[in-house]
Design a protein around this motif. Sequence first.
Motif, mmCIF file in Angstrom:
data_model
loop_
_atom_site.group_PDB
_atom_site.id
_atom_site.type_symbol
_atom_site.label_atom_id
_atom_site.label_comp_id
_atom_site.label_asym_id
_atom_site.label_seq_id
_atom_site.Cartn_x
_atom_site.Cartn_y
_atom_site.Cartn_z
ATOM 1 N N ARG A 17 35.469 29.346 56.332
ATOM 2 C CA ARG A 17 34.487 30.764 57.167
ATOM 3 C C ARG A 17 34.417 32.071 56.134
ATOM 4 N N ALA A 18 35.476 32.320 55.165
ATOM 5 C CA ALA A 18 35.051 33.179 54.766
ATOM 6 C C ALA A 18 34.351 33.438 53.671
ATOM 7 N N GLU A 19 33.606 32.727 53.142
ATOM 8 C CA GLU A 19 32.573 32.145 52.058
ATOM 9 C C GLU A 19 31.147 33.038 53.262
ATOM 10 N N ARG A 20 31.559 32.508 54.515
ATOM 11 C CA ARG A 20 30.569 32.553 54.883
ATOM 12 C C ARG A 20 29.994 34.247 55.749
ATOM 13 N N THR A 21 31.372 34.253 55.496
ATOM 14 C CA THR A 21 31.352 36.012 55.900
ATOM 15 C C THR A 21 31.513 37.421 55.105
ATOM 16 N N LEU A 22 32.493 37.102 54.052
ATOM 17 C CA LEU A 22 32.415 38.012 53.223
ATOM 18 C C LEU A 22 31.158 38.110 52.084
ATOM 19 N N PRO A 23 30.643 39.383 52.124
ATOM 20 C CA PRO A 23 29.269 39.842 50.835
ATOM 21 C C PRO A 23 29.717 39.069 49.692
ATOM 22 N N ILE A 24 29.991 37.692 49.382
ATOM 23 C CA ILE A 24 30.224 37.417 48.403
ATOM 24 C C ILE A 24 29.402 36.247 47.795
ATOM 25 N N ARG A 25 29.159 35.924 46.300
ATOM 26 C CA ARG A 25 28.551 35.082 45.638
ATOM 27 C C ARG A 25 29.438 34.061 44.685
ATOM 28 N N LYS A 26 28.491 32.638 44.215
ATOM 29 C CA LYS A 26 29.972 32.702 44.111
ATOM 30 C C LYS A 26 29.096 32.399 42.393
ATOM 31 N N GLU A 27 30.478 33.004 41.240
ATOM 32 C CA GLU A 27 30.193 32.671 39.939
ATOM 33 C C GLU A 27 30.117 31.629 39.442
ATOM 34 N N SER A 28 28.976 31.693 38.666
ATOM 35 C CA SER A 28 29.010 30.407 37.559
ATOM 36 C C SER A 28 30.068 29.707 36.417
ATOM 37 N N ILE A 29 30.499 31.035 36.333
ATOM 38 C CA ILE A 29 31.962 31.171 34.779
ATOM 39 C C ILE A 29 32.946 31.982 35.505
ATOM 40 N N PRO A 30 33.832 31.191 35.618
ATOM 41 C CA PRO A 30 35.203 31.282 36.685
ATOM 42 C C PRO A 30 35.749 32.793 36.006
ATOM 43 N N ASN A 31 35.867 32.876 34.380
ATOM 44 C CA ASN A 31 36.427 33.495 33.854
ATOM 45 C C ASN A 31 36.213 35.565 33.821
ATOM 46 N N PHE A 32 34.804 35.284 34.558
ATOM 47 C CA PHE A 32 33.752 36.471 35.157
ATOM 48 C C PHE A 32 34.023 36.529 36.639
ATOM 49 N N SER A 33 34.801 36.098 37.590
ATOM 50 C CA SER A 33 34.291 36.238 39.237
ATOM 51 C C SER A 33 35.857 37.516 39.002
ATOM 52 N N ASP A 34 35.716 38.194 40.141
ATOM 53 C CA ASP A 34 36.230 38.978 40.839
ATOM 54 C C ASP A 34 36.857 39.383 41.773
ATOM 55 N N LEU A 35 36.234 37.908 41.884
ATOM 56 C CA LEU A 35 37.566 37.469 43.570
ATOM 57 C C LEU A 35 37.805 35.646 43.304
ATOM 58 N N GLU A 36 38.684 35.332 43.662
ATOM 59 C CA GLU A 36 39.038 34.273 44.316
ATOM 60 C C GLU A 36 39.826 33.623 45.299
ATOM 61 N N LEU A 37 39.110 32.829 46.182
ATOM 62 C CA LEU A 37 39.331 32.615 47.603
ATOM 63 C C LEU A 37 40.413 31.101 47.062
ATOM 64 N N ILE A 38 42.071 31.598 48.104
ATOM 65 C CA ILE A 38 42.800 30.473 47.798
ATOM 66 C C ILE A 38 43.399 30.075 49.700
ATOM 67 N N GLN A 39 42.590 28.597 49.613
ATOM 68 C CA GLN A 39 43.452 28.575 51.043
ATOM 69 C C GLN A 39 44.347 28.313 51.150
ATOM 70 N N THR A 40 45.252 28.689 52.265
ATOM 71 C CA THR A 40 46.680 28.675 52.519
ATOM 72 C C THR A 40 47.127 29.085 53.858
ATOM 73 N N SER A 41 47.925 28.052 54.516
ATOM 74 C CA SER A 41 48.453 28.053 56.047
ATOM 75 C C SER A 41 49.370 28.702 56.246
ATOM 76 N N GLU A 42 50.854 29.190 54.429
ATOM 77 C CA GLU A 42 51.308 29.153 54.658
ATOM 78 C C GLU A 42 51.414 30.824 54.954
ATOM 79 N N PRO A 43 52.851 31.016 55.963
ATOM 80 C CA PRO A 43 52.440 32.007 56.418
ATOM 81 C C PRO A 43 52.965 33.191 55.994
#
Length: 91
Positions: A17-43
């Motif tokens: 849902r975050a990927e659909r909602t946020l104006p982001i595009r996947k980076e082919s080279i992870p080291n150049f990414s500006d943002l990393e989404l981490i899925q968790t349910s930990e409060p």
Amino acid sequence: GFSETGPIQIAVSNQARAERTLPIRKESIPNFSDLELIQTSEPGFFFMTEEGDDGLRYADLIQTWLELQDGDARQQDIASEIRHQILKAIK
């Protein structure tokens, strides 16, 4: 965390849902990414959240400012903008 170099890590409860909602595009080279989404349910990852008009929960502006103001130069620039938003809202 925010104060480390590399992409800003953001905890989300639903990555698809975050990927659909946020104006982001996947980076082919992870080291150049500006943002990393981490899925968790930990409060513990979700402190002082606010629900937006879209039904999604977002970190409180003060919490976001606290995290970013201790980061690198780019993050500190964003923190400065958030600080101005906070001060404007309380005047």
